[in-house]
Write a protein that holds these residues in place. Structure first.
Motif, PDB file in Angstrom:
ATOM      1  N   THR A 176       0.834  -1.199   0.000  1.00 54.23           N
ATOM      2  CA  THR A 176       0.000   0.000   0.000  1.00 54.23           C
ATOM      3  C   THR A 176       0.867   1.245   0.000  1.00 54.23           C
ATOM      4  O   THR A 176       1.930   1.278   0.630  1.00 54.23           O
ATOM      5  N   MET A 177       0.425   2.275  -0.712  1.00 55.17           N
ATOM      6  CA  MET A 177       1.131   3.562  -0.738  1.00 55.17           C
ATOM      7  C   MET A 177       0.100   4.667  -0.649  1.00 55.17           C
ATOM      8  O   MET A 177      -0.988   4.568  -1.226  1.00 55.17           O
ATOM      9  N   MET A 178       0.432   5.733   0.073  1.00 61.12           N
ATOM     10  CA  MET A 178      -0.487   6.846   0.270  1.00 61.12           C
ATOM     11  C   MET A 178      -0.202   7.971  -0.722  1.00 61.12           C
ATOM     12  O   MET A 178       0.943   8.417  -0.866  1.00 61.12           O
ATOM     13  N   LEU A 179      -1.251   8.401  -1.410  1.00 60.42           N
ATOM     14  CA  LEU A 179      -1.173   9.597  -2.254  1.00 60.42           C
ATOM     15  C   LEU A 179      -1.275  10.796  -1.324  1.00 60.42           C
ATOM     16  O   LEU A 179      -2.324  11.414  -1.171  1.00 60.42           O
ATOM     17  N   ALA A 180      -0.159  11.124  -0.702  1.00 57.32           N
ATOM     18  CA  ALA A 180      -0.159  12.052   0.430  1.00 57.32           C
ATOM     19  C   ALA A 180       0.245  13.464   0.018  1.00 57.32           C
ATOM     20  O   ALA A 180       1.056  13.666  -0.881  1.00 57.32           O
ATOM     21  N   GLY A 181      -0.342  14.434   0.728  1.00 61.81           N
ATOM     22  CA  GLY A 181      -0.012  15.835   0.519  1.00 61.81           C
ATOM     23  C   GLY A 181      -0.952  16.711   1.318  1.00 61.81           C
ATOM     24  O   GLY A 181      -2.006  16.253   1.767  1.00 61.81           O
ATOM     25  N   THR A 182      -0.598  17.956   1.495  1.00 61.78           N
ATOM     26  CA  THR A 182      -1.413  18.861   2.301  1.00 61.78           C
ATOM     27  C   THR A 182      -2.430  19.640   1.475  1.00 61.78           C
ATOM     28  O   THR A 182      -3.236  20.372   2.034  1.00 61.78           O
ATOM     29  N   SER A 183      -2.388  19.479   0.151  1.00 59.10           N
ATOM     30  CA  SER A 183      -3.363  20.166  -0.714  1.00 59.10           C
ATOM     31  C   SER A 183      -3.563  19.350  -1.977  1.00 59.10           C
ATOM     32  O   SER A 183      -2.722  18.511  -2.338  1.00 59.10           O
ATOM     33  N   PHE A 184      -4.664  19.602  -2.660  1.00 55.28           N
ATOM     34  CA  PHE A 184      -4.912  18.908  -3.914  1.00 55.28           C
ATOM     35  C   PHE A 184      -3.841  19.247  -4.943  1.00 55.28           C
ATOM     36  O   PHE A 184      -3.398  18.387  -5.708  1.00 55.28           O
ATOM     37  N   GLU A 185      -3.411  20.520  -4.976  1.00 56.01           N
ATOM     38  CA  GLU A 185      -2.402  20.934  -5.946  1.00 56.01           C
ATOM     39  C   GLU A 185      -1.106  20.135  -5.764  1.00 56.01           C
ATOM     40  O   GLU A 185      -0.475  19.734  -6.761  1.00 56.01           O
ATOM     41  N   GLN A 186      -0.723  19.883  -4.516  1.00 55.68           N
ATOM     42  CA  GLN A 186       0.492  19.104  -4.262  1.00 55.68           C
ATOM     43  C   GLN A 186       0.338  17.667  -4.748  1.00 55.68           C
ATOM     44  O   GLN A 186       1.232  17.113  -5.393  1.00 55.68           O
ATOM     45  N   VAL A 187      -0.791  17.047  -4.425  1.00 54.48           N
ATOM     46  CA  VAL A 187      -0.985  15.647  -4.806  1.00 54.48           C
ATOM     47  C   VAL A 187      -1.164  15.520  -6.318  1.00 54.48           C
ATOM     48  O   VAL A 187      -0.668  14.569  -6.933  1.00 54.48           O
ATOM     49  N   LYS A 188      -1.847  16.465  -6.930  1.00 60.56           N
ATOM     50  CA  LYS A 188      -1.977  16.454  -8.388  1.00 60.56           C
ATOM     51  C   LYS A 188      -0.601  16.521  -9.047  1.00 60.56           C
ATOM     52  O   LYS A 188      -0.314  15.777 -10.000  1.00 60.56           O
TER      53      LYS A 188
END
Length: 427
Positions: A176-188
């Motif tokens: 498992t891996m997390m699509l992690a970030g503090t904002s949508f822009e970062q994860v995108k």
């Protein structure tokens, strides 16, 4: 690329003679495109890493950011709808209780198609279940043998440095891996980097740092052997320093510090893996040390950190040699990183799971001529076999070709009309 609609517009404006010529031209374009697609289905390559159908995306419907991330990832990576697992639960705390997780896991198991081999988690918090990381709890199920509460070894992962490409089938676990970030822009941006890395064969540097922090520098003893094992595969620098700066070619960055300075000056290539060996890097949102999220924010495509005190066992952290070796074989980021950790129960994996910068690439360069790009961490041989039927039997089509360490360009001929089916294999 020529747009067919533009050609039809031209057809309506030309003379009869011109229209006839354009009609023939259009027919040739469509015929060529059809044969290109057909050829792709008639030439089979080895499976080197997870495909979109192999991964299920877990979304928290009560978290607007999770929904946004999950939806974008599904569209960007063409994840089948049957692989989308949508749940509802509170995400206010970074740590789930065992009871909360077990109910969640029961629902996840029920909704997971049998063919799924791995999970992508579309949120950043919670990242921990009791003494385990969320990614390991989802992979193994919650079990305290994977997270010793005292300074002691934990249960090993059967997936460590394994040749298996089907962990759910072979070991009954789903990395498992997390699509992690503090904002949508970062994860995108993270997702877009992962996609951009596919089949890109980046010519970056691997930076292995031996730092002055003795408690966190225990991977450094393996660096010399790593450089020897991967000579000719990656350009690798072993540096006795606490950090690097102003480098624009970072493909791998492995170090050991509580805080890694000057990340903002670095240029990470799409597909880059990077992490720092320290106790609390995996405490993504509330760490007193540097959170592993900082690597993703700086431009890395995947990272790792521990969520509870690991006590400096190197087995609880990625082995650079193993991670780079499997990445070079064409594995995805989630496979290469998971296979590099012997005792992953306390570690959280974050990043874009399907990034595959070294997966083989097949291109049609001329009618009847193809180019195959293969990256390999070892010497081997390529066999091209032919059959008139997709079911075989396959016989040798041409003389086996050598594969050297690193990047290989191989050209061969294939006639879609007469050659039937080709099967390409290498070791």
């Amino acid at each position: 690329m020529i747009d067919v609609r533009d050609i039809f517009m031209l057809l309506t404006r030309k003379s009869v003679k011109q229209t006839k010529r354009l009609s023939i031209f259009l027919a040739l374009i469509l015929f060529s495109a059809a044969f290109s697609v057909e050829a792709q289905t008639r030439i089979s390559l080895p499976h080197t890493g997870f495909m979109p159908e192999d991964i299920a995306v877990i979304v928290n419907e009560d978290d607007p950011l999770s929904r946004q991330i999950g939806n974008y990832y599904q569209q960007a990576r063409h994840i089948p709808e049957i692989n989308m697992i949508r749940l509802r639960f509170s995400s206010e705390r970074s740590v789930m209780t065992r009871k909360e997780f077990q109910q969640l896991k029961k629902n996840i198991d029920r909704l997971t198609p049998d063919h799924v081999q791995a999970y992508a988690v579309a949120w950043t918090s919670p990242y921990r279940v009791g003494c385990m990381s969320l990614t390991s709890a989802l992979a193994f199920g919650f079990d305290e043998k994977y997270c010793a509460t005292k300074c002691a070894p934990t249960a090993p992962s059967p997936y460590f440095n394994a040749p298996s490409q089907y962990p759910a089938t072979d070991y009954k676990l789903r990395p498992t891996m997390m699509l992690a970030g503090t904002s949508f822009e970062q994860v995108k941006a993270l997702i877009d980097r992962g996609i951009a890395s596919d089949h890109s064969f980046p010519k970056g540097q691997a930076y292995l740092l031996s730092t002055s922090d003795k408690a966190r520098n225990n991977r450094a003893t393996s660096y010399a052997q790593t450089a020897k094992d991967l000579a000719g595969v990656f350009s690798l620098q072993i540096l006795e320093t606490n950090f690097i700066s102003d480098r624009q070619d970072v493909l791998f960055y492995f170090t050991g510090l509580t805080e890694v300075p000057m990340l903002e000056t670095l240029g990470f290539l799409p597909g880059a893996l990077a992490d720092h060996l320290t106790s609390a890097g995996g405490r993504l949102t509330d760490s007193l040390q540097m959170s592993s999220l900082r690597w993703l924010e700086a431009g890395a495509t995947a990272s790792y950190g521990t969520v509870t005190e690991p006590c400096s066992f190197p087995q609880k952290f990625p082995s650079p040699a193993v991670a780079m070796f499997h990445y070079a074989l064409g594995a995805s980021a989630i496979e290469a990183y998971w296979k590099s950790v012997a005792w992953p129960g306390q570690g959280v994996f974050i990043g874009e799971p399907l990034a595959k910068p070294f997966a083989p690439l097949l291109r049609k360069i001329n009618p009847g001529r193809y180019e195959l790009t293969v990256f390999s961490p070892r010497e081997g041989r390529l066999r091209i076999e032919k059959s008139l039927s997709a079911a075989g039997p396959f016989k040798l089509h041409s003389r086996p070709q050598s594969i050297r360490r690193g990047k290989n360009l191989i050209h061969f001929r294939f006639n879609e009309k007469t050659d039937g089916y080709l099967k390409l294999q290498w070791n």
